[in-house]
Design a protein around this motif. Structure first.
Motif, PDB file in Angstrom:
ATOM      1  N   GLY A  50      -4.226   6.570  24.050  1.00 61.03           N
ATOM      2  CA  GLY A  50      -5.280   6.800  23.086  1.00 61.03           C
ATOM      3  C   GLY A  50      -6.686   6.602  23.601  1.00 61.03           C
ATOM      4  O   GLY A  50      -7.648   6.722  22.831  1.00 61.03           O
ATOM      5  N   GLU A  51      -6.854   6.313  24.884  1.00 52.38           N
ATOM      6  CA  GLU A  51      -8.194   6.127  25.431  1.00 52.38           C
ATOM      7  C   GLU A  51      -8.964   7.446  25.474  1.00 52.38           C
ATOM      8  O   GLU A  51     -10.190   7.466  25.329  1.00 52.38           O
ATOM      9  N   SER A  52      -8.260   8.535  25.704  1.00 47.34           N
ATOM     10  CA  SER A  52      -8.888   9.857  25.719  1.00 47.34           C
ATOM     11  C   SER A  52      -7.907  10.866  25.150  1.00 47.34           C
ATOM     12  O   SER A  52      -6.691  10.635  25.137  1.00 47.34           O
ATOM     13  N   TRP A  53      -8.437  12.000  24.695  1.00 48.22           N
ATOM     14  CA  TRP A  53      -7.611  12.996  24.022  1.00 48.22           C
ATOM     15  C   TRP A  53      -7.875  14.388  24.578  1.00 48.22           C
ATOM     16  O   TRP A  53      -9.010  14.737  24.898  1.00 48.22           O
ATOM     17  N   GLN A  54      -6.788  15.138  24.694  1.00 43.58           N
ATOM     18  CA  GLN A  54      -6.870  16.526  25.132  1.00 43.58           C
ATOM     19  C   GLN A  54      -6.490  17.437  23.965  1.00 43.58           C
ATOM     20  O   GLN A  54      -5.434  17.264  23.336  1.00 43.58           O
ATOM     21  N   PHE A  55      -7.345  18.387  23.673  1.00 41.09           N
ATOM     22  CA  PHE A  55      -7.072  19.381  22.644  1.00 41.09           C
ATOM     23  C   PHE A  55      -6.126  20.433  23.218  1.00 41.09           C
ATOM     24  O   PHE A  55      -6.390  21.001  24.282  1.00 41.09           O
ATOM     25  N   VAL A  56      -5.017  20.699  22.525  1.00 38.84           N
ATOM     26  CA  VAL A  56      -4.043  21.690  22.995  1.00 38.84           C
ATOM     27  C   VAL A  56      -4.512  23.063  22.517  1.00 38.84           C
ATOM     28  O   VAL A  56      -4.079  23.573  21.475  1.00 38.84           O
ATOM     29  N   ALA A  57      -5.407  23.658  23.296  1.00 38.37           N
ATOM     30  CA  ALA A  57      -6.036  24.919  22.902  1.00 38.37           C
ATOM     31  C   ALA A  57      -5.044  26.064  22.845  1.00 38.37           C
ATOM     32  O   ALA A  57      -5.225  27.022  22.082  1.00 38.37           O
ATOM     33  N   SER A  58      -3.976  25.983  23.641  1.00 43.47           N
ATOM     34  CA  SER A  58      -3.003  27.081  23.673  1.00 43.47           C
ATOM     35  C   SER A  58      -2.358  27.308  22.313  1.00 43.47           C
ATOM     36  O   SER A  58      -2.052  28.445  21.948  1.00 43.47           O
ATOM     37  N   LEU A  59      -2.145  26.243  21.550  1.00 41.13           N
ATOM     38  CA  LEU A  59      -1.579  26.401  20.205  1.00 41.13           C
ATOM     39  C   LEU A  59      -2.643  26.931  19.242  1.00 41.13           C
ATOM     40  O   LEU A  59      -2.369  27.830  18.437  1.00 41.13           O
ATOM     41  N   TRP A  60      -3.833  26.398  19.315  1.00 40.00           N
ATOM     42  CA  TRP A  60      -4.912  26.831  18.425  1.00 40.00           C
ATOM     43  C   TRP A  60      -5.211  28.327  18.602  1.00 40.00           C
ATOM     44  O   TRP A  60      -5.617  29.003  17.657  1.00 40.00           O
ATOM     45  N   ASN A  61      -4.996  28.828  19.796  1.00 39.65           N
ATOM     46  CA  ASN A  61      -5.374  30.208  20.104  1.00 39.65           C
ATOM     47  C   ASN A  61      -4.254  31.229  19.918  1.00 39.65           C
ATOM     48  O   ASN A  61      -4.434  32.402  20.269  1.00 39.65           O
TER      49      ASN A  61
ATOM     50  N   ASP B 194       6.902  24.479  28.162  1.00 39.21           N
ATOM     51  CA  ASP B 194       6.152  24.281  29.404  1.00 39.21           C
ATOM     52  C   ASP B 194       5.034  23.263  29.218  1.00 39.21           C
ATOM     53  O   ASP B 194       3.932  23.434  29.708  1.00 39.21           O
ATOM     54  N   ASP B 195       5.334  22.198  28.457  1.00 37.30           N
ATOM     55  CA  ASP B 195       4.420  21.082  28.249  1.00 37.30           C
ATOM     56  C   ASP B 195       3.102  21.507  27.623  1.00 37.30           C
ATOM     57  O   ASP B 195       2.037  20.974  27.939  1.00 37.30           O
ATOM     58  N   GLY B 196       3.185  22.478  26.715  1.00 41.23           N
ATOM     59  CA  GLY B 196       2.003  22.861  25.953  1.00 41.23           C
ATOM     60  C   GLY B 196       1.199  24.002  26.521  1.00 41.23           C
ATOM     61  O   GLY B 196       0.183  24.387  25.926  1.00 41.23           O
ATOM     62  N   ALA B 197       1.618  24.582  27.637  1.00 37.54           N
ATOM     63  CA  ALA B 197       0.870  25.704  28.211  1.00 37.54           C
ATOM     64  C   ALA B 197       0.993  26.949  27.336  1.00 37.54           C
ATOM     65  O   ALA B 197       0.045  27.741  27.226  1.00 37.54           O
TER      66      ALA B 197
ATOM     67  N   ASP C   6      14.255  16.932  27.650  1.00 37.04           N
ATOM     68  CA  ASP C   6      13.420  17.817  28.451  1.00 37.04           C
ATOM     69  C   ASP C   6      11.959  17.411  28.275  1.00 37.04           C
ATOM     70  O   ASP C   6      11.391  17.544  27.189  1.00 37.04           O
ATOM     71  N   ALA C   7      11.334  16.949  29.345  1.00 35.88           N
ATOM     72  CA  ALA C   7       9.970  16.435  29.257  1.00 35.88           C
ATOM     73  C   ALA C   7       8.954  17.500  28.873  1.00 35.88           C
ATOM     74  O   ALA C   7       7.869  17.181  28.375  1.00 35.88           O
ATOM     75  N   ASP C   8       9.269  18.759  29.109  1.00 39.01           N
ATOM     76  CA  ASP C   8       8.305  19.840  28.869  1.00 39.01           C
ATOM     77  C   ASP C   8       8.471  20.503  27.510  1.00 39.01           C
ATOM     78  O   ASP C   8       7.703  21.406  27.171  1.00 39.01           O
ATOM     79  N   ARG C   9       9.442  20.067  26.743  1.00 43.65           N
ATOM     80  CA  ARG C   9       9.774  20.765  25.504  1.00 43.65           C
ATOM     81  C   ARG C   9       9.375  19.927  24.290  1.00 43.65           C
ATOM     82  O   ARG C   9       9.811  18.780  24.154  1.00 43.65           O
ATOM     83  N   VAL C  10       8.543  20.503  23.410  1.00 42.71           N
ATOM     84  CA  VAL C  10       8.062  19.818  22.217  1.00 42.71           C
ATOM     85  C   VAL C  10       8.127  20.777  21.034  1.00 42.71           C
ATOM     86  O   VAL C  10       7.757  21.949  21.159  1.00 42.71           O
TER      87      VAL C  10
END
Length: 354
Positions: A119-130, A174-177, A156-160
């Motif tokens: 929680g120190e920093s956050w990455q926006f998963v733009a691939s889903l938004w787009n 592919d881990d959010g790509a 599977d670490a890459d599957r959500v």
């Protein structure tokens, strides 16, 4: 069985501990402030707040609530399409065993955010938004669509997997790509008939999976109850002998045939039928159902259970349930009998065993 609960409410964050004398409640932070969700992971508590005029906030405690540190909440980047602002942190979830320091936040509007540093920093998963389908998403109870269910695949670490109200169910491998919309078999009677099977505008109220059989998922949909045996790709609507509208669902952690739901009458009447509160359970994959009422109010009950207001511990025997009226119940025998723990908490948004 777990003897500890984390309870997020309209007026603060509570812990409950089970002792010989019963469950005792303790307000551990944020008195008077809406706590939209909370999570305890690896000894750390994360708390999402909704401060009204001051907006969503995020805090972390490394000493079980003795002290708190404010974290910068996630934010939509300035170049995100539509230039949205964060309205609410709706879901807080771990990264699973593959990512012990990872957190997921599902937001309203339906942005997905990831932290790999507690929680120190956050990455926006733009691939889903787009994704192009986002143009068809819409709010289910709020002005904008929102993400309320985030479920990493334990194998599977890459599957959500995620669920959006109203935007259907999605998966990345592919881990959010990149993301793919799932949900064949879901049906939305609240849109024009030619759009009813559109996967991108379905309204899953909550989706959970069986920990021991991750391909088995259960969904409380706006229009019924569904089960999937292939990790959300295809869904079968289940027939119940009672009402099948609601928000909450939990899956047995070891038995893929067992799940629990809490029904209300329908969208327009969000309360138990005839004022008699009950929990529905199936032990055979949805072929048959039991309506369990022992220990629950059977007259003048107007309780509703929100999406995150029902939980089951790792044993699959102890459940906890918190309502919009501030009542909290537990069950020691898989829901067959319930005990009122506290009738005077603030309205409850989320309940978690820890």
């Amino acid at each position: 069985m777990s003897d500890h609960l984390l309870v997020a409410t309209r007026k603060g964050l509570f812990t409950l501990e089970r002792k010989r004398s019963g469950w005792t409640a303790n307000l551990i932070g944020f008195a008077g402030i809406p706590v939209t969700n909370a999570l305890r992971d690896n000894g750390t508590i994360y708390t999402a707040l909704k401060h009204g005029h001051f907006g969503p906030k995020l805090h972390r405690s490394d000493d079980d609530g003795e002290s708190w540190r404010a974290l910068a909440p996630p934010a939509f980047p300035a170049d995100a399409a539509g230039a949205p602002s964060l309205f609410q942190i709706w879901s807080l979830d771990t990264g699973g065993r593959h990512h012990p320091d990872r957190l997921w936040i599902g937001a309203i509007p339906a942005g997905l955010f990831r932290s790999d540093d507690r929680g120190e920093s956050w990455q926006f998963v733009a691939s889903l938004w787009n994704v192009p389908e986002r143009a068809r998403w819409f709010g289910g109870g709020y002005d904008a669509a929102g993400i309320h269910s985030v479920s990493p695949d334990p194998r599977d670490a890459d599957r959500v997997f995620i669920a959006i109200s109203c935007g259907g169910v999605w998966e990345t491998r592919d881990d959010g790509a990149s993301w793919s919309v799932l949900g064949k078999g879901l049906f939305a009677p609240y849109v024009p008939p030619e759009q009813a099977e559109d996967s991108a505008i379905q309204d899953p109220h909550r989706v959970v999976r069986c920990a021991a059989a991750p391909d088995v998922m259960w969904m409380q949909h706006h229009a019924g109850i569904y089960r999937s045996a292939d990790a959300g790709a295809h869904w079968t609507r289940l027939s119940l002998p009672c009402d099948d509208f609601g928000f909450a669902v939990v899956a047995h952690p070891r038995d893929a045939q067992t799940a629990w739901f809490v029904p209300a009458i329908k969208d327009e009447i969000r309360m138990p039928r005839d004022g008699a509160f009950g929990v529905t359970r199936t032990n055979d994959g949805g072929k048959t159902w039991q309506v369990m009422r022992e220990g629950l109010p059977q007259r003048d009950a107007y309780d509703l259970i929100y999406r995150h207001g029902l939980d089951v511990d790792e044993s699959g025997e102890r459940l906890a349930m918190g309502s919009t009226t501030g009542a909290l119940w537990t069950s020691e025998n898989s829901g067959a009998r319930w005990q009122l723990v506290n009738a005077h908490l603030p309205p409850i948004y989320a309940v978690r065993f820890v």
